[in-house]
Design a protein around this motif. Structure first.
Motif, PDB file in Angstrom:
ATOM      1  N   ASP A   1     -65.436  10.029  -4.093  1.00 48.84           N
ATOM      2  CA  ASP A   1     -65.804  11.336  -3.550  1.00 48.84           C
ATOM      3  C   ASP A   1     -64.669  12.341  -3.642  1.00 48.84           C
ATOM      4  O   ASP A   1     -64.899  13.535  -3.867  1.00 48.84           O
ATOM      5  CB  ASP A   1     -66.230  11.187  -2.082  1.00 48.84           C
TER       6      ASP A   1
ATOM      7  N   ALA B   1     -64.861  15.895  -5.521  1.00 42.25           N
ATOM      8  CA  ALA B   1     -64.694  17.101  -4.708  1.00 42.25           C
ATOM      9  C   ALA B   1     -63.683  18.040  -5.354  1.00 42.25           C
ATOM     10  O   ALA B   1     -63.887  19.261  -5.432  1.00 42.25           O
ATOM     11  CB  ALA B   1     -64.234  16.716  -3.297  1.00 42.25           C
TER      12      ALA B   1
ATOM     13  N   GLN C   1     -63.365  22.042  -6.384  1.00 42.42           N
ATOM     14  CA  GLN C   1     -62.425  22.848  -5.595  1.00 42.42           C
ATOM     15  C   GLN C   1     -61.295  23.444  -6.429  1.00 42.42           C
ATOM     16  O   GLN C   1     -60.879  24.594  -6.171  1.00 42.42           O
ATOM     17  CB  GLN C   1     -61.847  21.978  -4.468  1.00 42.42           C
TER      18      GLN C   1
ATOM     19  N   ARG D   1     -72.113  14.310  -5.888  1.00 41.91           N
ATOM     20  CA  ARG D   1     -70.880  14.428  -5.100  1.00 41.91           C
ATOM     21  C   ARG D   1     -70.230  15.801  -5.250  1.00 41.91           C
ATOM     22  O   ARG D   1     -69.830  16.419  -4.263  1.00 41.91           O
ATOM     23  CB  ARG D   1     -69.897  13.333  -5.522  1.00 41.91           C
ATOM     24  N   THR D   2     -70.099  16.270  -6.489  1.00 36.66           N
ATOM     25  CA  THR D   2     -69.438  17.562  -6.702  1.00 36.66           C
ATOM     26  C   THR D   2     -70.251  18.700  -6.120  1.00 36.66           C
ATOM     27  O   THR D   2     -69.710  19.595  -5.459  1.00 36.66           O
ATOM     28  CB  THR D   2     -69.204  17.796  -8.205  1.00 36.66           C
TER      29      THR D   2
ATOM     30  N   ARG E   1     -69.930  19.162  -2.373  1.00 32.49           N
ATOM     31  CA  ARG E   1     -68.693  19.820  -1.931  1.00 32.49           C
ATOM     32  C   ARG E   1     -68.670  21.293  -2.325  1.00 32.49           C
ATOM     33  O   ARG E   1     -68.055  22.120  -1.634  1.00 32.49           O
ATOM     34  CB  ARG E   1     -67.480  19.087  -2.501  1.00 32.49           C
TER      35      ARG E   1
ATOM     36  N   GLU F   1     -70.264  23.524   0.261  1.00 29.97           N
ATOM     37  CA  GLU F   1     -69.474  23.700   1.479  1.00 29.97           C
ATOM     38  C   GLU F   1     -68.573  24.922   1.386  1.00 29.97           C
ATOM     39  O   GLU F   1     -68.051  25.401   2.404  1.00 29.97           O
ATOM     40  CB  GLU F   1     -68.627  22.449   1.731  1.00 29.97           C
TER      41      GLU F   1
ATOM     42  N   THR G   1     -59.415  18.890   1.068  1.00 33.92           N
ATOM     43  CA  THR G   1     -59.628  17.449   0.862  1.00 33.92           C
ATOM     44  C   THR G   1     -58.325  16.718   1.166  1.00 33.92           C
ATOM     45  O   THR G   1     -57.576  16.336   0.251  1.00 33.92           O
ATOM     46  CB  THR G   1     -60.081  17.166  -0.589  1.00 33.92           C
TER      47      THR G   1
END
Length: 549
Positions: A301, A305, A309, A333-334, A337, A340, A490
């Motif tokens: 993860d 992420a 980011q 998963r990407t 994130r 968010e 992260t």
């Protein structure tokens, strides 16, 4: 009258046989690819094995045609044999896991040797029916030559070839666009086998009597029943895609045996490939695994992420970030994130409907209720060709870049296309399976990337892979600041995130020897590494400056 009916029936049967043959080719190749992969090497090997059977059959058929007078019966028996074997091939392919494990660990260190073994396995499962397919043409041509004489041989041979080819066209189209989406791979092969058995029944009824026709029908029904008694693993338990994850054949067999008992949460046999979502493991520690075309969609993860980011923070330090394009959904998963982050819109482009549905129903249902996220079923490259508006951030995640669909996202033409779709202060992030590359391939990829973007940073992420970040803004974001922001978002990446190649390094003197659509060096290199492993162990790996930046 009966002779005319028989002649027309042979024409129709030969056309139907061509259709069934192409359905078989599509379904057998599709099933084998869950083990062997879908690289150009793998597909070429499987096609070569199929064609080898036709070639052998052509030679055998020529000899048989000269030695028999019962050509209609011979053609009918060829069709019956193809149908009987056709019912069993797919379950047999799925049952050969011990053979795949043994041959992989015995031969994978030599790519040439392993390719020969792949061909032998493909011919082992497809050789008998394809030989019978190849026998049909000389037998049928001889049949018409005897009935019409030498003067009409060329005309009849041309017509037969045309009818068989038209049947093949119909078979290939129906397999991909109709049968597999509607009934699945196994049943599609069953339809083709039924066609061949029916061909045999009709031809034997017209050429040898009702008793033999009935016997052929019984043989076909029996073969279909016996095929259901073959008990292959319920799920794909081994593929060359993750053979390198295990240290030995013994461990691979152990894991394969455990995987056979996995719970199937979702299975889709779509046009784009087979998608499986499995749950396995002891109570309290059960894990969910997504398989796409036999390839494991996995990763930590934290690294996925960072894929979103790093380009986001790079762009945000140069200007506002409102719109994001994410190519490749995978296990979500990407994208989880990315949403968010304070962005206004995210376009998620995924080629596989099965992957999309697995996320919608099980893995990431929340991504389908977020009004900012729009999901597009398309090839990421074609999506950019169609869409004209720019994005502030583009995130690209090629899944196992060993075939044209995924490796096509690592070429000069794609990077140029993506650069044209970035805003002036935008940034792109590209996932690179560094553990599959040696220094020469990585340097070539960096040169290719640097051609389209004024600024380039290569980040090493916790998985040991690389995220390439590119931008063409006038003032590039400070890499230390980007790192601080990424670690703040992260924290688990602390100590495992590093700049492997800084934008401050000297620019390359020449941007040549690139990875292009016409010369996709990385696609083929990755496909070899996919089997043999890298030339450089991951612990030794470091991005070297060999003219890249």
């Amino acid at each position: 009258m009966r002779a005319r009916l028989l002649r027309r029936s042979v024409y129709l049967a030969f056309g139907a046989s061509g259709a069934a043959a192409l359905v078989f080719e599509v379904t057998w190749t599709r099933t084998l690819s869950t083990v062997m992969g879908s690289s150009t090497y793998a597909l070429s090997t499987m096609l070569a094995a199929f064609m080898a059977g036709l070639s052998v059959g052509g030679m055998v058929g020529a000899l048989v045609a000269e030695r028999t007078r019962r050509l209609v019966v011979t053609f009918a028996l060829c069709e019956l044999g193809i149908g009987v074997l056709g019912f069993a091939i797919n379950p047999i392919i799925r049952s050969l896991t011990p053979l795949y494990v043994t041959t992989y660990y015995s031969f994978h260190e030599s790519f040439v040797g392993f390719s020969v073994v792949q061909f032998a396995i493909a011919f082992l499962v497809m050789g008998a029916p394809t030989t019978l397919m190849g026998m049909s043409f000389p037998v049928v041509v001889k049949l018409f030559a005897e009935r019409r004489g030498a003067a009409g041989v060329g005309r009849d041979a041309g017509r037969l070839y045309a009818v068989n080819t038209l049947g093949g066209i119909a078979g290939s189209l129906s397999a991909g666009f109709l049968l597999i989406p509607l009934v699945g791979v196994g049943r599609a092969a069953g339809v083709a086998a039924t066609v061949d058995v029916l061909n045999a029944v009709v031809l034997l009824w017209l050429g040898a009597g009702a008793a033999r026709a009935a016997a052929a029908g019984v043989a076909g029904i029996g073969a279909a029943f016996l095929a259901t008694q073959i008990r292959p693993p319920a799920v794909p338990t081994f593929g060359y895609a993750y053979g390198r994850r295990f240290e030995s054949a013994a461990l691979a067999r152990q894991v394969s045996s455990a995987a056979d008992g996995a719970e199937v949460l979702f299975h889709d046999e779509g046009i784009e490939g087979d998608v499986w979502l499995l749950r396995s493991g002891p109570p309290g520690h059960r894990e969910t695994t997504l398989l796409n075309g036999g390839k494991l969609e996995a990763g930590d993860d934290v690294s996925f992420a960072l894929l979103g980011q790093l380009p986001y923070f790079t762009a945000r330090l140069s200007g506002p970030v409102r719109s994001v394009l994410s190519i490749g959904l995978g296990s979500g998963r990407t994208l989880r994130r990315l949403v968010e982050l304070p962005v206004e819109s995210v376009e998620s482009v995924e080629l596989s409907r099965g992957v999309l549905e697995a996320n919608r129903r099980f893995l990431s249902p929340e991504l389908f209720s977020d009004a900012r996220v729009s999901h597009v079923v398309a090839d990421g490259r074609n999506h950019l060709l169609v869409e004209k508006h720019p994005y502030d951030v583009i995130v690209v995640s090629p899944s196992w870049a060993t075939d044209v669909a995924s490796a096509g996202l690592l070429t000069d033409e794609f990077f140029s296309l993506a650069a044209r779709h970035l805003t002036p202060t935008g940034a792109i992030g590209v996932w690179v399976d560094f553990t599959m590359m040696d220094d020469a391939d990585m340097s070539r990829l960096l040169r290719t990337f640097a051609k389209s973007f004024r600024h380039v940073t290569a980040w090493r992420v916790p998985s040991g892979d690389v995220v390439l970040v590119g931008a063409s803004s006038g003032q590039y974001a400070d890499e230390r600041h980007v790192e601080q922001l990424a670690l703040g978002a992260t924290p688990r990446a602390r100590g495992a995130l590093a700049v492997a190649l800084s934008d401050a390094r000297p620019k390359p003197s020449a941007l040549d020897d690139l990875n292009t659509d016409d010369h996709p060096v990385i696609e083929f290199a990755n496909a070899r590494s996919f089997v043999t492993g890298r030339a450089m162990a991951p612990a030794e790996a470091g991005l070297v400056d060999s003219g890249a930046r």
